[in-house]
Design a protein around this motif. Sequence first.
Motif, PDB file in Angstrom:
ATOM      1  N   ILE A  36      16.349  -2.158  17.353  1.00 60.03           N
ATOM      2  CA  ILE A  36      15.967  -0.986  16.570  1.00 60.03           C
ATOM      3  C   ILE A  36      16.065  -1.376  15.101  1.00 60.03           C
ATOM      4  CG2 ILE A  36      16.589   1.341  15.847  1.00 60.03           C
ATOM      5  CD1 ILE A  36      17.533   1.925  18.643  1.00 60.03           C
ATOM      6  N   ASP A  37      14.933  -1.329  14.398  1.00 60.11           N
ATOM      7  CA  ASP A  37      14.926  -1.604  12.971  1.00 60.11           C
ATOM      8  C   ASP A  37      14.920  -0.286  12.212  1.00 60.11           C
ATOM      9  OD1 ASP A  37      14.994  -4.413  12.762  1.00 60.11           O
ATOM     10  OD2 ASP A  37      12.903  -4.531  13.394  1.00 60.11           O
ATOM     11  N   LEU A  38      15.850  -0.147  11.280  1.00 54.71           N
ATOM     12  CA  LEU A  38      16.014   1.117  10.552  1.00 54.71           C
ATOM     13  C   LEU A  38      15.204   1.088   9.257  1.00 54.71           C
ATOM     14  CD1 LEU A  38      19.831   1.630  11.159  1.00 54.71           C
ATOM     15  CD2 LEU A  38      17.914   2.440  12.518  1.00 54.71           C
ATOM     16  N   PHE A  39      13.947   0.728   9.373  1.00 56.00           N
ATOM     17  CA  PHE A  39      13.051   0.721   8.214  1.00 56.00           C
ATOM     18  C   PHE A  39      11.614   0.691   8.720  1.00 56.00           C
ATOM     19  CE2 PHE A  39      11.487  -3.546   8.701  1.00 56.00           C
ATOM     20  CZ  PHE A  39      12.507  -4.188   9.364  1.00 56.00           C
ATOM     21  N   ARG A  40      10.711   1.060   7.807  1.00 55.63           N
ATOM     22  CA  ARG A  40       9.280   1.001   8.121  1.00 55.63           C
ATOM     23  C   ARG A  40       8.504   1.115   6.808  1.00 55.63           C
ATOM     24  NH1 ARG A  40       5.011   4.393   8.893  1.00 55.63           N
ATOM     25  NH2 ARG A  40       3.476   3.775  10.451  1.00 55.63           N
ATOM     26  N   GLY A  41       8.582   0.103   5.988  1.00 53.68           N
ATOM     27  CA  GLY A  41       7.835   0.110   4.738  1.00 53.68           C
ATOM     28  C   GLY A  41       8.648   0.525   3.523  1.00 53.68           C
ATOM     29  N   GLY A  42       9.556   1.493   3.677  1.00 52.46           N
ATOM     30  CA  GLY A  42      10.383   1.937   2.562  1.00 52.46           C
ATOM     31  C   GLY A  42      11.635   1.079   2.427  1.00 52.46           C
TER      32      GLY A  42
ATOM     33  N   CYS B 116       1.614   1.432  15.393  1.00 51.97           N
ATOM     34  CA  CYS B 116       1.540   0.225  14.575  1.00 51.97           C
ATOM     35  C   CYS B 116       2.653   0.178  13.539  1.00 51.97           C
ATOM     36  CB  CYS B 116       0.175   0.171  13.880  1.00 51.97           C
ATOM     37  SG  CYS B 116      -0.013  -1.193  12.723  1.00 51.97           S
ATOM     38  N   CYS B 117       3.272  -1.007  13.405  1.00 49.12           N
ATOM     39  CA  CYS B 117       4.339  -1.183  12.415  1.00 49.12           C
ATOM     40  C   CYS B 117       3.791  -1.241  10.994  1.00 49.12           C
ATOM     41  CB  CYS B 117       5.119  -2.457  12.706  1.00 49.12           C
ATOM     42  SG  CYS B 117       4.127  -3.978  12.674  1.00 49.12           S
ATOM     43  N   GLY B 118       2.520  -1.617  10.818  1.00 49.32           N
ATOM     44  CA  GLY B 118       1.932  -1.721   9.487  1.00 49.32           C
ATOM     45  C   GLY B 118       1.078  -0.542   9.106  1.00 49.32           C
ATOM     46  N   ASP B 119       1.167   0.535   9.875  1.00 45.50           N
ATOM     47  CA  ASP B 119       0.324   1.718   9.647  1.00 45.50           C
ATOM     48  C   ASP B 119       0.942   2.613   8.590  1.00 45.50           C
ATOM     49  OD1 ASP B 119      -1.547   3.769   9.953  1.00 45.50           O
ATOM     50  OD2 ASP B 119      -0.484   4.648  11.659  1.00 45.50           O
ATOM     51  N   LEU B 120       0.997   2.129   7.352  1.00 48.89           N
ATOM     52  CA  LEU B 120       1.648   2.900   6.293  1.00 48.89           C
ATOM     53  C   LEU B 120       0.793   4.073   5.819  1.00 48.89           C
ATOM     54  CD1 LEU B 120       3.340   0.075   4.188  1.00 48.89           C
ATOM     55  CD2 LEU B 120       4.171   1.297   6.202  1.00 48.89           C
TER      56      LEU B 120
ATOM     57  N   PRO C 262       0.785  -1.225   0.000  1.00 48.50           N
ATOM     58  CA  PRO C 262       0.000   0.000   0.000  1.00 48.50           C
ATOM     59  C   PRO C 262       0.824   1.286   0.000  1.00 48.50           C
ATOM     60  CG  PRO C 262       0.136  -0.828   2.215  1.00 48.50           C
ATOM     61  CD  PRO C 262       0.888  -1.806   1.347  1.00 48.50           C
ATOM     62  N   LEU C 263       2.143   1.171   0.032  1.00 48.85           N
ATOM     63  CA  LEU C 263       2.982   2.365   0.068  1.00 48.85           C
ATOM     64  C   LEU C 263       2.753   3.194  -1.191  1.00 48.85           C
ATOM     65  CD1 LEU C 263       5.213   3.477   2.007  1.00 48.85           C
ATOM     66  CD2 LEU C 263       6.885   2.493   0.444  1.00 48.85           C
ATOM     67  N   ASP C 264       2.498   4.478  -1.025  1.00 51.85           N
ATOM     68  CA  ASP C 264       2.223   5.368  -2.154  1.00 51.85           C
ATOM     69  C   ASP C 264       3.533   5.643  -2.902  1.00 51.85           C
ATOM     70  OD1 ASP C 264       1.492   7.319  -3.950  1.00 51.85           O
ATOM     71  OD2 ASP C 264       0.332   8.491  -2.524  1.00 51.85           O
ATOM     72  N   LYS C 265       3.670   5.029  -4.077  1.00 55.90           N
ATOM     73  CA  LYS C 265       4.916   5.144  -4.844  1.00 55.90           C
ATOM     74  C   LYS C 265       4.983   6.424  -5.679  1.00 55.90           C
ATOM     75  CE  LYS C 265       6.101   0.879  -3.661  1.00 55.90           C
ATOM     76  NZ  LYS C 265       4.838   0.262  -3.278  1.00 55.90           N
ATOM     77  N   ASN C 266       3.895   7.192  -5.725  1.00 59.54           N
ATOM     78  CA  ASN C 266       3.880   8.404  -6.537  1.00 59.54           C
ATOM     79  C   ASN C 266       4.402   9.620  -5.785  1.00 59.54           C
ATOM     80  OD1 ASN C 266       2.692   7.136  -8.842  1.00 59.54           O
ATOM     81  ND2 ASN C 266       0.719   7.154  -7.788  1.00 59.54           N
ATOM     82  N   LYS C 267       4.523   9.512  -4.480  1.00 58.99           N
ATOM     83  CA  LYS C 267       5.034  10.632  -3.698  1.00 58.99           C
ATOM     84  C   LYS C 267       6.559  10.649  -3.751  1.00 58.99           C
ATOM     85  CE  LYS C 267       1.190  10.971  -0.425  1.00 58.99           C
ATOM     86  NZ  LYS C 267       0.792  10.914   1.000  1.00 58.99           N
ATOM     87  N   PRO C 268       7.168  11.827  -3.643  1.00 61.23           N
ATOM     88  CA  PRO C 268       8.638  11.888  -3.644  1.00 61.23           C
ATOM     89  C   PRO C 268       9.218  11.201  -2.419  1.00 61.23           C
ATOM     90  CG  PRO C 268       7.687  14.033  -3.093  1.00 61.23           C
ATOM     91  CD  PRO C 268       6.555  13.169  -3.532  1.00 61.23           C
ATOM     92  N   TYR C 269      10.438  10.713  -2.575  1.00 57.72           N
ATOM     93  CA  TYR C 269      11.110  10.068  -1.452  1.00 57.72           C
ATOM     94  C   TYR C 269      11.301  11.065  -0.308  1.00 57.72           C
ATOM     95  CZ  TYR C 269      12.487   6.222  -4.569  1.00 57.72           C
ATOM     96  OH  TYR C 269      12.506   5.154  -5.432  1.00 57.72           O
TER      97      TYR C 269
END
Length: 298
Positions: A58-64, A247-251, A26-33
Amino acid sequence: MKLPVNISHFDIETVRGCFLRCRWCPLDKNKPYQFMELDLFERIIDEIERAGAGYQRIDLFRGGEPFLYPDIRSLLSTLENRKMSCGRTAGFFTNGMALNNEHISAIVESPLNMEIVFSVDGVGTRESFEYMRLGAKWDVIKKNILFLSETRRGSAYGRLKKIAVSTIIPRQEAVPFQVPSKEIIYKAFKKEFMPLGVDEFYYRDIHRYNGQVYLDGMPDKEMRNGPCCFVKRGGISILVDGRVSACCGDLADTLIVGDLKNETLEEIFYGRRLLSIREKMLAGERFKLEVCGTCDLR
């Protein structure tokens, strides 16, 4: 009296954005990084240490895709300089396509205990992987895993670096290839990836990110009662701009409970917004939460 902040697991969104077009993401790929500013990252780590959080990871990511970050070495140096102990783990969850020599050097030269998890969705075959993860290449990810593994062997800190592969197993109704039993899938992954130096394999059930993704063969809503895995293990998710989600999945950023730019970790952890979520989850009343009640993350 200073209260303990008993958070076992932090997700920190160092990068928002990804160049793949994976099915059901579900990550919006149209938005700028977006990239977390290094000074904000340093302030967040300082705040975690100041609060005495009893974290283990500590995880250095969250969907991206974390290896799009322009200066991985500085992120790791920040954790090293804050004396993140060897008993704790710094984690990366990656699509494996952006990993390069500079990233690998930074990883293996760091004294941190680390786990690098490669997302290799499917059933352990090129066909299933490249169908589910559009834009990813089977040969590239295998080559990068092998290079990391070989470089790890020659490092003084190699024993502190764990390499894992994680897969989402699709529902048969949603894919054009055969989905065998988990036992057969496990054997396929072992055959393909153990020779490359992979230490562990993880399996994840496919889910809908609380209705953000349509999945063939799954009902629109399934009510949940008990706490999700993230609440059970005491996690908090920090967004690229410093806001905090429960939430970890709250993208889609629908469960924001605070902002570390103007609140302390203690204020957020003991704040009414987060406590109300945790109380209902732990009381078996998850169904009363608008966002969490029908989420299929277990």
